[in-house]
Design a protein around this motif. Structure first.
Motif, PDB file in Angstrom:
ATOM      1  N   ASP A 133      58.004  73.473  -2.928  1.00  0.00           N
ATOM      2  CA  ASP A 133      58.554  72.222  -3.730  1.00  0.00           C
ATOM      3  C   ASP A 133      58.440  72.201  -5.056  1.00  0.00           C
ATOM      4  OD1 ASP A 133      59.085  71.263  -0.968  1.00  0.00           O
ATOM      5  OD2 ASP A 133      57.817  69.667  -1.115  1.00  0.00           O
ATOM      6  N   ILE A 134      57.403  72.642  -5.611  1.00  0.00           N
ATOM      7  CA  ILE A 134      56.957  72.639  -7.110  1.00  0.00           C
ATOM      8  C   ILE A 134      58.248  73.663  -7.659  1.00  0.00           C
ATOM      9  CG2 ILE A 134      55.562  73.643  -8.611  1.00  0.00           C
ATOM     10  CD1 ILE A 134      53.239  72.206  -6.884  1.00  0.00           C
ATOM     11  N   ALA A 135      58.123  74.836  -7.097  1.00  0.00           N
ATOM     12  CA  ALA A 135      59.235  75.893  -7.275  1.00  0.00           C
ATOM     13  C   ALA A 135      60.667  75.441  -7.598  1.00  0.00           C
ATOM     14  CB  ALA A 135      59.062  77.253  -6.757  1.00  0.00           C
ATOM     15  N   SER A 136      60.871  74.535  -6.434  1.00  0.00           N
ATOM     16  CA  SER A 136      62.254  73.834  -6.416  1.00  0.00           C
ATOM     17  C   SER A 136      62.557  73.007  -7.536  1.00  0.00           C
ATOM     18  CB  SER A 136      62.417  73.352  -5.020  1.00  0.00           C
ATOM     19  OG  SER A 136      63.817  72.771  -5.008  1.00  0.00           O
ATOM     20  N   HIS A 137      61.440  72.132  -7.800  1.00  0.00           N
ATOM     21  CA  HIS A 137      61.747  71.250  -8.797  1.00  0.00           C
ATOM     22  C   HIS A 137      61.438  71.855 -10.202  1.00  0.00           C
ATOM     23  CE1 HIS A 137      61.645  67.329  -6.965  1.00  0.00           C
ATOM     24  NE2 HIS A 137      61.100  67.831  -6.007  1.00  0.00           N
TER      25      HIS A 137
END
Length: 110
Positions: A78-82
């Motif tokens: 999720d962090i990578a996506s954001h």
């Protein structure tokens, strides 16, 4: 990772974004007010993505501390996506700031 090489890539992406915006919406903004509004919108979108990352970091770290690899992996993804979306928004901020400078400079030349 080479910061200088990454910066060259980012510069390319900013110029590309600026070219696309100029092709689609014109070389300059109709006014400084329009340019400011567009720039503010892009900044807000970048801040939203940054805030999402800020919110995920504590739960990610908690999962890491608890050795919960499944949740840590989910939060890391999720962090990578954001972060990817934040990078795109930051590129748009830079491009619109440059378009704003073009608008002001063209107005001064008149």
């Amino acid at each position: 990772m080479s910061y200088k090489r990454t910066l060259r890539g980012v510069d390319f992406l900013i110029e590309n974004e600026l070219d696309l915006a100029k092709d689609e919406y014109g070389e300059t903004f109709a006014s400084m007010h329009e340019g400011a509004a567009v720039l503010f919108e892009e900044v807000q979108e970048a801040q939203d993505e940054d805030g999402s990352i800020d919110n995920l970091i504590p739960v990610f770290w908690e999962a890491v501390k608890n050795e919960d690899s499944k949740r840590a992996l989910m939060f890391a993804e999720d962090i990578a996506s954001h972060a990817e979306r934040l990078a795109c928004e930051a590129i748009q901020v830079a491009a619109m700031a440059l378009k704003f400078t073009d608008t002001v400079e063209e107005g001064e030349d008149k």
